[in-house]
Write a protein that holds these residues in place. Structure first.
Motif, short mmCIF file in Angstrom:
data_model
loop_
_atom_site.label_atom_id
_atom_site.label_comp_id
_atom_site.label_asym_id
_atom_site.label_seq_id
_atom_site.Cartn_x
_atom_site.Cartn_y
_atom_site.Cartn_z
N VAL A 21 0.69 -1.25 -0.41
CA VAL A 21 -0.01 -0.26 0.26
C VAL A 21 0.87 0.96 0.27
CG1 VAL A 21 -1.85 1.09 1.40
CG2 VAL A 21 -1.58 -1.19 0.96
N GLY A 22 2.05 0.68 0.86
CA GLY A 22 2.39 2.03 0.90
C GLY A 22 1.90 3.95 2.10
N VAL A 23 1.53 4.96 1.17
CA VAL A 23 1.27 5.56 2.13
C VAL A 23 -0.40 5.61 1.59
CG1 VAL A 23 0.59 8.10 1.64
CG2 VAL A 23 2.77 7.37 0.35
N VAL A 24 -1.01 5.63 3.65
CA VAL A 24 -2.75 5.67 3.46
C VAL A 24 -3.45 6.59 3.25
CG1 VAL A 24 -4.09 4.96 5.10
CG2 VAL A 24 -1.76 4.08 5.57
N ASP A 25 -4.26 6.48 2.39
CA ASP A 25 -4.74 7.51 1.32
C ASP A 25 -6.51 7.21 1.97
OD1 ASP A 25 -5.37 5.59 -0.09
OD2 ASP A 25 -4.68 7.24 -1.43
N GLU A 26 -7.30 8.39 2.06
CA GLU A 26 -8.76 7.88 1.74
C GLU A 26 -9.18 6.97 1.13
OE1 GLU A 26 -10.77 9.28 4.23
OE2 GLU A 26 -8.64 10.86 4.67
N SER A 27 -8.71 5.93 -0.55
CA SER A 27 -9.26 5.19 -1.03
C SER A 27 -9.20 3.73 0.19
CB SER A 27 -8.89 5.31 -2.02
OG SER A 27 -6.92 4.09 -2.45
N ILE A 28 -7.59 3.89 0.76
CA ILE A 28 -7.84 2.71 2.00
C ILE A 28 -8.58 2.39 3.29
CG2 ILE A 28 -5.81 1.90 3.25
CD1 ILE A 28 -5.20 1.11 0.35
N LYS A 29 -8.67 3.71 3.42
CA LYS A 29 -9.50 4.13 4.65
C LYS A 29 -11.01 3.99 4.39
CE LYS A 29 -6.60 7.79 6.87
NZ LYS A 29 -6.99 9.65 7.09
N LYS A 30 -11.58 4.04 3.14
CA LYS A 30 -12.96 3.10 2.60
C LYS A 30 -13.09 1.97 2.67
CE LYS A 30 -16.29 3.81 0.16
NZ LYS A 30 -17.62 2.99 0.01
N LEU A 31 -12.00 1.33 2.12
CA LEU A 31 -11.32 -0.01 1.69
C LEU A 31 -11.75 -0.59 3.31
CD1 LEU A 31 -10.58 -2.64 0.65
CD2 LEU A 31 -8.74 -2.32 0.21
N SER A 32 -10.62 0.09 3.98
CA SER A 32 -10.78 -1.32 5.50
C SER A 32 -12.28 -0.81 6.15
CB SER A 32 -9.41 -0.45 6.55
OG SER A 32 -10.06 0.93 6.89
N GLU A 33 -13.10 0.29 5.71
CA GLU A 33 -14.35 0.34 6.35
C GLU A 33 -15.28 -1.25 6.19
OE1 GLU A 33 -15.94 4.50 6.25
OE2 GLU A 33 -14.28 4.56 8.04
N ASP A 34 -15.18 -0.53 4.33
CA ASP A 34 -15.87 -1.77 4.09
C ASP A 34 -15.83 -3.08 4.22
OD1 ASP A 34 -17.18 0.40 2.33
OD2 ASP A 34 -16.18 -0.06 0.58
N MET A 35 -14.32 -3.38 4.36
CA MET A 35 -14.21 -4.76 4.50
C MET A 35 -14.95 -5.20 6.06
SD MET A 35 -10.30 -4.97 3.33
CE MET A 35 -9.92 -6.33 4.23
#
Ligand code: QAP
Ligand code: CO
Length: 166
Positions: A21-35
């Motif tokens: 992943v490298g840099v944690v951005d909004e898309s990763i936050k959204k992904l982890s919520e959905d997961m």
């Protein structure tokens, strides 16, 4: 939040090796919520991004009895095996529904990972936590718990899951 579709074994996409992943951005936050939502919906205790066909090195777990302790691991690494003595545990997997198999893994490990704030963390883990973290890191490397059992059992599970596919 939205529910994601979980890939079921023997879907070949479960064999994909995930990208860092490298840099944690909004898309990763959204992904982890959905997961997390998808994991809770399936009554799971762990879910890797690979299982929802997103090939990034992210997994979520919640092993608390009342499901109130969500944790997100990004770019996880086992940096040290603290107790190489292997312990057997009857593992399940949301991608292999209805099957539980004994898998032996090191009982205590040191894991490093990036958290949702983008901070690198280090943690010593054992018991169920160590089992689930090692199981989820395997997913990110395209490895499944059925890879640890006999080929006869694996073939039986493969055939049954292909048949019950909706
Ligand atoms: C990984 O697996 C794990 O068969 C997480 O019908 C679990 O959350 C590692 C589940 C246990 C080690 C030990 C499985 C839900 C959930 C099923 C899960 C099912 C419904 C599996
Ligand atoms: Co799994």
């Amino acid at each position: 939040m939205s529910l994601l579709k979980i890939l079921i074994f023997p879907d070949p996409r479960l064999r994909t090796v995930a990208e860092p992943v490298g840099v944690v951005d909004e898309s990763i936050k959204k992904l982890s919520e959905d997961m997390l939502e998808t994991m809770y919906e399936g009554s799971g205790i762990g879910l890797a991004a690979t299982q929802v066909n997103i090939h990034k090195r992210v997994f979520v777990i919640d092993i608390s009895p009342d499901k109130t302790e969500p944790r997100v691991f990004i770019d996880p690494e086992i940096v040290e095996i603290l107790n190489p003595e292997k312990k057997s545990y009857s593992e399940g997997c949301l991608s292999i529904p209805g099957f539980y198999e004994e898998v032996k893994r090191p009982s205590k490990v040191k894991v490093s990972f990036t958290d949702l704030n983008g901070q690198r963390q280090m943690d010593e883990i054992e018991d169920l936590m160590a089992v689930v973290v090692q199981h989820e890191i395997d997913h990110l490397n395209g490895k499944l718990m059925v890879d640890f059992i006999s080929s006869v059992k694996r073939e039986m599970i493969r055939k049954k899951l292909l048949k019950t596919k909706v």
